[in-house]
Design an enzyme around this catalytic site. Sequence first.
Site, PDB file in Angstrom:
ATOM      1  N   LYS A  95     -11.127 -20.445   2.852  1.00 35.86           N
ATOM      2  CA  LYS A  95     -12.423 -20.536   2.166  1.00 35.86           C
ATOM      3  C   LYS A  95     -13.138 -21.870   2.366  1.00 35.86           C
ATOM      4  O   LYS A  95     -14.348 -21.948   2.291  1.00 35.86           O
ATOM      5  CB  LYS A  95     -12.239 -20.257   0.680  1.00 35.86           C
ATOM      6  CG  LYS A  95     -11.889 -18.791   0.431  1.00 35.86           C
ATOM      7  CD  LYS A  95     -12.474 -18.292  -0.849  1.00 35.86           C
ATOM      8  CE  LYS A  95     -12.395 -16.778  -0.902  1.00 35.86           C
ATOM      9  NZ  LYS A  95     -10.991 -16.310  -1.001  1.00 35.86           N
ATOM     10  N   GLU A 117     -19.981 -18.685  -7.339  1.00 35.94           N
ATOM     11  CA  GLU A 117     -19.240 -17.699  -8.126  1.00 35.94           C
ATOM     12  C   GLU A 117     -17.776 -17.787  -7.710  1.00 35.94           C
ATOM     13  O   GLU A 117     -17.477 -18.236  -6.598  1.00 35.94           O
ATOM     14  CB  GLU A 117     -19.761 -16.275  -7.846  1.00 35.94           C
ATOM     15  CG  GLU A 117     -19.142 -15.565  -6.623  1.00 35.94           C
ATOM     16  CD  GLU A 117     -19.449 -16.221  -5.275  1.00 35.94           C
ATOM     17  OE1 GLU A 117     -20.391 -17.035  -5.203  1.00 35.94           O
ATOM     18  OE2 GLU A 117     -18.736 -15.930  -4.290  1.00 35.94           O
ATOM     19  N   SER A 384      -4.498 -15.890   5.828  1.00 39.74           N
ATOM     20  CA  SER A 384      -5.723 -16.465   5.242  1.00 39.74           C
ATOM     21  C   SER A 384      -5.433 -17.535   4.204  1.00 39.74           C
ATOM     22  O   SER A 384      -6.276 -18.405   3.958  1.00 39.74           O
ATOM     23  CB  SER A 384      -6.573 -15.359   4.635  1.00 39.74           C
ATOM     24  OG  SER A 384      -5.816 -14.582   3.720  1.00 39.74           O
TER      25      SER A 384
HETATM   26  C1  LIG Z   1     -10.634 -14.955  -1.089  1.00 42.11           C
HETATM   27  C2  LIG Z   1      -9.479 -14.692  -0.220  1.00 42.11           C
HETATM   28  C3  LIG Z   1      -9.417 -13.548   0.614  1.00 42.11           C
HETATM   29  C4  LIG Z   1     -10.460 -12.480   0.618  1.00 42.11           C
HETATM   30  O1  LIG Z   1     -11.729 -12.871   1.007  1.00 42.11           O
HETATM   31  P1  LIG Z   1     -12.332 -12.489   2.425  1.00 42.11           P
HETATM   32  O2  LIG Z   1     -13.749 -12.924   2.294  1.00 42.11           O
HETATM   33  O3  LIG Z   1     -12.184 -11.025   2.623  1.00 42.11           O
HETATM   34  O4  LIG Z   1     -11.595 -13.267   3.449  1.00 42.11           O
HETATM   35  C5  LIG Z   1      -8.324 -13.410   1.444  1.00 42.11           C
HETATM   36  N1  LIG Z   1      -7.318 -14.302   1.462  1.00 42.11           N
HETATM   37  C6  LIG Z   1      -7.342 -15.407   0.668  1.00 42.11           C
HETATM   38  C7  LIG Z   1      -6.187 -16.337   0.728  1.00 42.11           C
HETATM   39  C8  LIG Z   1      -8.403 -15.634  -0.197  1.00 42.11           C
HETATM   40  O5  LIG Z   1      -8.396 -16.716  -0.982  1.00 42.11           O
END
Ligand SMILES: *Cc1c(COP(=O)(O)O)cnc(C)c1O
Length: 400
Positions: A95, A117, A384
Amino acid sequence: MSSVASEQIPDSAGRFGPYGGRYVPETLVHPLQQLEEEYFRAQQDPEFQQELDYYLREFCGRPTPLYFAQRLTEDLGGAKIYLKREDLLHTGAHKINNAMGQILLAKRMGKTRIIAETGAGQHGVATATVAAMFGLECVVYMGAHDCERQRLNVYRMRMLGAEVVPVEAGQKTLKEAVNEAMRDWVTNVRSTHYILGTAYGAHPYPVMVRNFHRVIGEEARRQIMEQQEQLPDLLVACVGGGSNAIGLFYPFIGDESVSMVGVEAGGEGIVPEKHAARFQGGSLGVLQGTRSYLLQDEDGQIQSTHSVSAGLDYAAVGPEHAWLRDQGRAEYTYATDDKALEAFFKLSKLEGIVPALESSHAVAEVIVRAPHMSSDQIIICNLSGRGDKDVQQVAQKVDL
Ligand SMILES: *Cc1c(COP(=O)(O)O)cnc(C)c1O
């Protein structure tokens, strides 16, 4: 397939075929037009790109490794599995790529105040972090129910100097937090930039957020060519709003040999209100500025959703994913809570890497697919985020 990568997607109104666009009250049209102009000007400016590269490298920790998961590969006995380690970024998830890009844009536009948000708090923490780093005022809207569930992240944001505003409306979760942030933006647009946290919302957000995350796929492409001298056969990423997935996918869209699969939250199974898999049981509609697949009832009321991972628990999906799916360029599946939890433990035990519960959905799909592929094939799975934030929740569900 070449049409997918053509210049007109999205078109000048931000439409990906029938998806996307700008469905907002009149008061937001001008701020969005201004943002669009400023963003595209910044994007063309080498100085802006240099500054962004500098902070991504020196503050956020890019490039992230593309790591060969040897023990997972051996365990599954098929394709070679590589993990794109976005979990190693500052604040623990992808993020911050977007938060950093947007705050540099806000500074360039002369804004002094940042709003955002947040659902589980990950985007709020990333935004509070970059706001602290640049000394800008920061207000984060968060559903009151989410504030209770994620007290630690509320505290983290306040430690970083942000004001966290609990939103008491409706279900007191992410959707209501977005509404409040938009309301604030309309009122304070001269001083304020709204850092939206995923590849969703009114134009230019989906394309802008995607572009701030495409560094994920650009690095992965370069790294796999260096390490293996071949393109991957399959990309796998989890899909909430869709930002980490589109960041990985986008630079490979023109490579026809590369398959892509996005993994949504299957929750407790595909039964209304028990999941957040918009492509399973969702339908076309408009929510919070854009047209895409939504989980809604026959009257167009947004249904409640469920996932073990807060970051995937949203009723709508980013418009570019709907478009890629229509084109047959990417496919979308889901992993249930149970499968995600299994993957969470498997990666922890086999690789010494504790993935976020969101990312565990992608790992779950890798576990399904890798054994059916050959050992000269390659999967890149986007990790992610890291799972430290989820340990307490998992511990409540699973005794060790
Ligand atoms: C917020 C988040 C997501 C989901 O958000 P996307 O916009 O779909 O990437 C996925 N993995 C993590 C670790 C997150 O914090």
